[in-house]
Design a protein around this motif. Structure first.
Motif, PDB file in Angstrom:
ATOM      1  N   TRP A 117     -45.791  63.487  10.783  1.00 43.48           N
ATOM      2  CA  TRP A 117     -46.919  64.241  10.547  1.00 43.48           C
ATOM      3  C   TRP A 117     -47.425  64.225   9.101  1.00 43.48           C
ATOM      4  N   PRO A 118     -48.628  64.453   8.727  1.00 39.29           N
ATOM      5  CA  PRO A 118     -49.167  64.858   7.629  1.00 39.29           C
ATOM      6  C   PRO A 118     -48.065  65.867   6.905  1.00 39.29           C
ATOM      7  N   HIS A 119     -48.079  65.386   5.690  1.00 41.20           N
ATOM      8  CA  HIS A 119     -46.916  66.156   4.831  1.00 41.20           C
ATOM      9  C   HIS A 119     -46.951  67.612   4.932  1.00 41.20           C
ATOM     10  N   ALA A 120     -48.302  68.108   4.866  1.00 41.60           N
ATOM     11  CA  ALA A 120     -48.462  69.687   4.789  1.00 41.60           C
ATOM     12  C   ALA A 120     -48.087  70.450   5.873  1.00 41.60           C
ATOM     13  N   LEU A 121     -48.350  69.720   7.145  1.00 45.18           N
ATOM     14  CA  LEU A 121     -48.109  70.071   8.499  1.00 45.18           C
ATOM     15  C   LEU A 121     -46.350  70.176   8.635  1.00 45.18           C
ATOM     16  N   LYS A 122     -45.851  68.893   8.226  1.00 47.74           N
ATOM     17  CA  LYS A 122     -44.414  68.595   8.403  1.00 47.74           C
ATOM     18  C   LYS A 122     -43.744  69.553   7.518  1.00 47.74           C
ATOM     19  N   MET A 123     -44.152  69.991   6.463  1.00 42.98           N
ATOM     20  CA  MET A 123     -43.449  71.002   5.617  1.00 42.98           C
ATOM     21  C   MET A 123     -43.846  72.278   5.837  1.00 42.98           C
ATOM     22  N   ARG A 124     -44.735  72.716   6.757  1.00 46.54           N
ATOM     23  CA  ARG A 124     -45.178  73.964   7.180  1.00 46.54           C
ATOM     24  C   ARG A 124     -45.724  74.737   6.047  1.00 46.54           C
ATOM     25  N   GLU A 125     -46.542  74.005   5.260  1.00 46.44           N
ATOM     26  CA  GLU A 125     -47.477  74.928   4.218  1.00 46.44           C
ATOM     27  C   GLU A 125     -48.148  75.643   5.063  1.00 46.44           C
ATOM     28  N   PRO A 126     -48.385  77.146   4.707  1.00 48.26           N
ATOM     29  CA  PRO A 126     -49.008  78.168   5.166  1.00 48.26           C
ATOM     30  C   PRO A 126     -50.380  77.828   5.031  1.00 48.26           C
ATOM     31  N   GLN A 127     -51.177  77.675   4.368  1.00 43.81           N
ATOM     32  CA  GLN A 127     -52.686  77.434   4.129  1.00 43.81           C
ATOM     33  C   GLN A 127     -52.802  76.112   5.469  1.00 43.81           C
ATOM     34  N   ALA A 128     -52.197  75.194   5.216  1.00 41.01           N
ATOM     35  CA  ALA A 128     -52.536  73.968   6.225  1.00 41.01           C
ATOM     36  C   ALA A 128     -52.328  74.588   7.682  1.00 41.01           C
ATOM     37  N   LEU A 129     -51.100  75.269   7.872  1.00 46.04           N
ATOM     38  CA  LEU A 129     -50.889  75.854   9.163  1.00 46.04           C
ATOM     39  C   LEU A 129     -52.209  76.572   9.765  1.00 46.04           C
ATOM     40  N   ALA A 130     -52.279  77.673   8.903  1.00 48.63           N
ATOM     41  CA  ALA A 130     -53.481  78.397   9.150  1.00 48.63           C
ATOM     42  C   ALA A 130     -54.795  77.610   9.414  1.00 48.63           C
ATOM     43  N   ALA A 131     -54.982  76.858   8.941  1.00 52.20           N
ATOM     44  CA  ALA A 131     -56.399  75.936   9.251  1.00 52.20           C
ATOM     45  C   ALA A 131     -56.172  75.326  10.181  1.00 52.20           C
TER      46      ALA A 131
END
Length: 464
Positions: A117-131
């Motif tokens: 997956w895109p790195h931000a979603l793979k690593m569960r970055e809060p801002q990316a998950l919220a968006a």
């Protein structure tokens, strides 16, 4: 003396259904309960109810907690009560948000494994998950609503089953799939590297059946982390399972004593090694949480294969029933735990399991000498019982009768064996990637007198 009882192994997807669709929790499931009650069968054993990946294996699931939406009957949405759904969403199960997010992201990524997956979603970055959650709120709500409907439906189903004197027997794979909400959302609980890729994976070593062993590929648990937090994830998992079932089998129980660790870079299981696991500490915690009114932990140890004295001692320390499979009991070797002479009371005896050929298929595959030897062992004892029940002195009835008259507290017979079906009807052929987990029966295969014949066999074996 513990009650002697018998049951059937049948996954709900193997129930009849219209238009060739897999079985569902619809009227056919309730009809099957009525048939079981007429036959005197007291246990309905199933495979894991969790949502499988595209290969349909219940043992590699998208989530260790979420139920398979394919089990929902047609028109299920009409039964949703808005107020009850709102209450569920207000205080959801701990796993629900991660499951709905995981599955929705996976769908937008064309079912790609989460490592891709895109790195931000793979690593569960809060801002990316919220968006992402805001953008896909409708799809996420739909998944949550499905789980609510499944939980509500299952509660009604279990209550009705228990009301008919039938108890439900579930199955829990010891390991979880890497491509799952569980590993993605709880990476610290697994042995992963900085990029959340497995460092070691599961399997079993080379043996008589495979010169290279079996490389299953599931990530290993980080047992030190799990033990430090009091096995919280395991306690949640077992609690969820025991809400669904009256009894739960732990698949590959020997992994709670030691597990075979393989470097993730290895392509086979040859170069793995055994690593001790804190299974005793885990079972003590589960014992404290879940001991039933009879003082028993409602778990069954799947102890098939090569089992060490340490594994036997762990099972016996907690009074857990093991398993015996009568198809394995005729190799002529001494002390074979599956032979008729070696059956024990605190066990679940099977003619075969979901991984075996049907008993008729197994018997037909033997050479004539083996067939004659087995028939000579079983026929003299079974003949009067089968005659009284109006059944033929043939397989699978000879082996079924032997199982029922064993000392084992519980006997489970696959539905294919109750229907005397051949090897074309097996559920799974281990080691083959295609065509498994799809078998279904139809009511025309069930003779009208079969339930009464089974009831007669159970009465004669004192299993009613």
């Amino acid at each position: 003396m513990k009650p002697r009882q018998a049951g059937v192994l049948l996954h709900p997807t193997s129930l009849p259904n219209a238009n060739g669709r897999p079985g569902q929790l619809n009227a056919e499931a309730w009809r099957f309960l009525d048939w079981m009650q007429q036959a005197g069968l007291r246990w309905w054993q199933m495979l894991p109810l969790t949502e499988p990946h595209e290969d349909l294996s219940p043992y590699q699931a998208v989530s260790a907690f979420a139920l398979n939406p394919a089990l929902l009957p047609d028109h299920w949405q009409e039964a949703i009560e808005p107020e009850a759904l709102a209450d569920y969403l207000e205080a959801p199960p701990h796993w629900l948000e991660d499951y709905a997010l995981f599955k929705t992201i996976r769908q937008t990524q064309n079912l790609a494994t989460w490592r891709d997956w895109p790195h931000a979603l793979k690593m569960r970055e809060p801002q990316a998950l919220a968006a992402f959650a805001a953008e896909h709120a409708e799809a996420i709500l739909q998944l949550k609503t499905e789980q609510f409907a499944l939980q509500q439906l299952w509660r009604r189903f279990k209550s009705d089953a228990n009301g008919k004197g039938i108890r439900l027997f579930g199955d829990m794979p010891i390991f979880v799939a890497y491509d799952s909400a569980d590993v993605w959302a709880n990476s610290q609980q697994f042995m992963l590297d900085a990029e959340h890729n497995p460092t070691v994976v599961t399997g079993v070593p080379p043996d008589y059946f495979s010169a290279t062993g079996q490389r299953w590929g599931n990530p290993h648990y980080n047992w030190a982390v799990m033990q430090d937090d009091g096995f919280a994830w395991w306690r949640q998992r077992v609690a969820a399972a025991l809400e669904l079932f009256d009894l739960v089998r732990i698949d590959h129980f020997r992994g709670l004593e030691a597990s075979w660790q393989i470097d993730a870079s290895e392509t086979t299981a040859i170069n793995g090694h055994w690593v001790r696991t804190p299974g005793e500490a885990l079972l003590r915690v589960l014992q404290a949480d879940f001991t039933d009114s009879q003082g028993r932990l409602p778990l069954v140890a799947e102890d098939l294969g090569i089992i060490t004295p340490e594994v036997v001692a762990l099972k016996e320390r907690f009074g857990l029933p093991g398993m015996s499979v009568l198809q394995f009991g005729f190799n002529g070797l001494p002390d074979n735990p599956h032979s008729l002479a070696e059956q024990v009371e605190n066990s679940v005896a099977y003619t075969g399991t979901h991984d075996n050929d049907t008993t008729l298929g197994w018997f037909e595959s033997l050479d004539e000498g083996a067939k004659q030897w087995i028939w000579q062992q079983l026929q003299p004892l079974a003949a009067p019982h089968l005659a009284k029940a109006g059944l033929p002195e043939t397989m699978p009835w000879l082996l079924i009768d032997a199982a029922l008259h064993s000392v084992a507290e519980r006997v489970i017979v696959p539905m294919q064996d109750w229907l005397a079906l051949d090897g074309e009807h097996r559920m799974n052929v281990p080691g083959t990637p295609d065509g498994n987990w799809r078998w279904q029966f139809g009511w025309p295969q069930v003779p009208p007198e079969l339930a009464d014949s089974i009831h007669s066999l159970l009465a004669q074996a004192k299993r009613l």
